[in-house]
Write a protein that holds these residues in place. Structure first.
Motif, mmCIF file in Angstrom:
data_model
loop_
_atom_site.group_PDB
_atom_site.id
_atom_site.type_symbol
_atom_site.label_atom_id
_atom_site.label_comp_id
_atom_site.label_asym_id
_atom_site.label_seq_id
_atom_site.Cartn_x
_atom_site.Cartn_y
_atom_site.Cartn_z
ATOM 1 N N GLN A 1 -4.242 2.540 -9.113
ATOM 2 C CA GLN A 1 -4.116 3.928 -8.668
ATOM 3 C C GLN A 1 -5.503 4.495 -8.383
ATOM 4 O OE1 GLN A 1 -1.024 6.466 -10.775
ATOM 5 N NE2 GLN A 1 -1.370 4.892 -12.319
ATOM 6 N N GLN A 2 -5.616 5.185 -7.277
ATOM 7 C CA GLN A 2 -6.885 5.830 -6.938
ATOM 8 C C GLN A 2 -7.075 7.070 -7.792
ATOM 9 O OE1 GLN A 2 -7.133 7.173 -2.882
ATOM 10 N NE2 GLN A 2 -9.351 7.374 -2.938
ATOM 11 N N SER A 3 -8.241 7.196 -8.372
ATOM 12 C CA SER A 3 -8.567 8.352 -9.196
ATOM 13 C C SER A 3 -9.225 9.441 -8.352
ATOM 14 C CB SER A 3 -9.517 7.923 -10.322
ATOM 15 O OG SER A 3 -10.064 9.045 -10.983
ATOM 16 N N LYS A 4 -9.113 10.672 -8.811
ATOM 17 C CA LYS A 4 -9.796 11.778 -8.136
ATOM 18 C C LYS A 4 -11.302 11.713 -8.360
ATOM 19 C CE LYS A 4 -6.035 15.184 -8.385
ATOM 20 N NZ LYS A 4 -5.639 16.511 -8.927
ATOM 21 N N GLN B 1 -3.521 10.384 -3.137
ATOM 22 C CA GLN B 1 -4.257 9.288 -3.764
ATOM 23 C C GLN B 1 -3.560 7.958 -3.482
ATOM 24 O OE1 GLN B 1 -4.418 12.195 -7.306
ATOM 25 N NE2 GLN B 1 -5.626 10.440 -8.008
ATOM 26 N N GLY B 2 -4.360 6.941 -3.198
ATOM 27 C CA GLY B 2 -3.815 5.640 -2.864
ATOM 28 C C GLY B 2 -3.269 4.898 -4.071
ATOM 29 N N TYR C 1 0.848 -1.192 0.000
ATOM 30 C CA TYR C 1 0.000 0.000 0.000
ATOM 31 C C TYR C 1 0.880 1.237 0.000
ATOM 32 C CZ TYR C 1 -3.733 -3.202 1.412
ATOM 33 O OH TYR C 1 -4.628 -4.235 1.463
ATOM 34 N N ALA D 1 -13.495 4.783 -8.585
ATOM 35 C CA ALA D 1 -12.388 5.736 -8.717
ATOM 36 C C ALA D 1 -11.053 4.997 -8.640
ATOM 37 C CB ALA D 1 -12.471 6.804 -7.634
ATOM 38 N N VAL D 2 -10.854 4.065 -9.575
ATOM 39 C CA VAL D 2 -9.632 3.267 -9.580
ATOM 40 C C VAL D 2 -9.187 3.029 -11.017
ATOM 41 C CG1 VAL D 2 -10.976 1.120 -9.486
ATOM 42 C CG2 VAL D 2 -8.562 1.104 -8.820
ATOM 43 N N GLN E 1 -12.661 -0.009 -1.419
ATOM 44 C CA GLN E 1 -12.671 1.279 -0.728
ATOM 45 C C GLN E 1 -12.878 2.467 -1.669
ATOM 46 O OE1 GLN E 1 -10.029 -1.063 0.287
ATOM 47 N NE2 GLN E 1 -11.597 -1.645 1.786
ATOM 48 N N TRP E 2 -12.347 2.400 -2.860
ATOM 49 C CA TRP E 2 -12.372 3.544 -3.766
ATOM 50 C C TRP E 2 -13.564 3.536 -4.713
ATOM 51 C CZ3 TRP E 2 -6.714 2.274 -5.523
ATOM 52 C CH2 TRP E 2 -5.851 2.414 -4.430
ATOM 53 N N HIS F 1 -13.415 -0.969 -6.766
ATOM 54 C CA HIS F 1 -12.488 -1.225 -5.657
ATOM 55 C C HIS F 1 -13.270 -1.241 -4.335
ATOM 56 C CE1 HIS F 1 -9.268 -0.325 -2.731
ATOM 57 N NE2 HIS F 1 -8.439 -0.829 -3.620
#
Length: 221
Positions: free
Chosen positions: A76-79, A39-40, A32, A168-169, A164-165, A162
């Motif tokens: 990658q986490q997206s905005k 962003q994660g 992680y 937005a991934v 959690q996201w 995702h």
């Protein structure tokens, strides 16, 4: 440590390369990270299905008689949620693609210098960047869905969900013959150069923080 998963089923497709479902190792965790923008980023290593191993040259024609093949998934986490196609989401996807390509190129060339054949799949085209294009296009979302067992939604495009996201991934894929220990070493050494800092398991961090908070509250009584 980076997460390693194994698969046991076969999935045949004549047009696009898909991976079969896999079973999760209980002793090795994902890597992680967090970017400079907060962003994660999650990176995991997997073994491909026997079908992909058997058809490796149709996906990567420059690869000949590889005994081992590992799949590296970079999330990658997206905005923004990516289920809708808008100007903002298209700009965001291009930024995340560029980030992945810069990171993955550094990882790939480092591993190649060490004698390990490695390549990255261009998320836009589905074809390898450092090898000749094969007869089969690679579907990054389908790979992440199968190996991570995450759901997807079908809208105007195939979108990963995702835990959690949400949507937005942005998934991306690398392939390498390097062993997991070498992959982990190189990934961890290169990630900080791209502003990706390791943070540990977010769920464990949240759980630990909650336990500390609960202990503090209990000490008042």
């Amino acid at each position: 440590m980076i997460f390693i998963k194994d698969n046991f089923k076969n999935n045949h497709n004549i047009n696009v390369a898909y991976y079969s479902p896999v079973y999760t190792s209980q002793t090795i965790n994902p890597l992680y990270l967090v970017s400079k923008t907060g962003q994660g980023v999650e990176i995991s290593i997997h073994t491909p299905s026997p079908y992909i191993c058997a058809n490796c040259e149709r996906i990567l024609p420059d690869w000949k008689q590889q005994q081992f093949l590992w799949v590296i998934i970079v999330l990658q986490q997206s905005k923004y949620p990516l289920e809708e196609i808008t100007t903002a989401t298209e700009i965001e996807k291009e930024k995340l693609r560029e980030k992945f390509m810069r990171f993955a190129c550094d990882v790939a060339f480092n591993l190649r210098d060490r004698g390990y054949i490695t390549d990255l799949i261009d998320p836009r085209t589905g074809y390898p960047l450092l090898s000749h294009s094969g007869l089969i296009a690679h579907d990054d979302t389908a790979v992440a869905q199968a190996l991570l067992k995450y759901p997807t939604i079908e809208n105007k495009c195939h979108v990963l969900i995702h835990p959690q996201w949400g949507s937005a991934v942005y998934p991306s894929i690398m392939l390498s013959e390097a062993p997991p220990e070498m992959l982990e070493l190189v990934i961890k050494s290169i990630a900080p150069m791209h502003g990706w800092i390791e943070i540990g398991d977010p769920q464990v961090r949240r759980s630990t923080s909650q336990e500390i908070q609960d202990q503090g509250e209990n000490s008042l009584f």
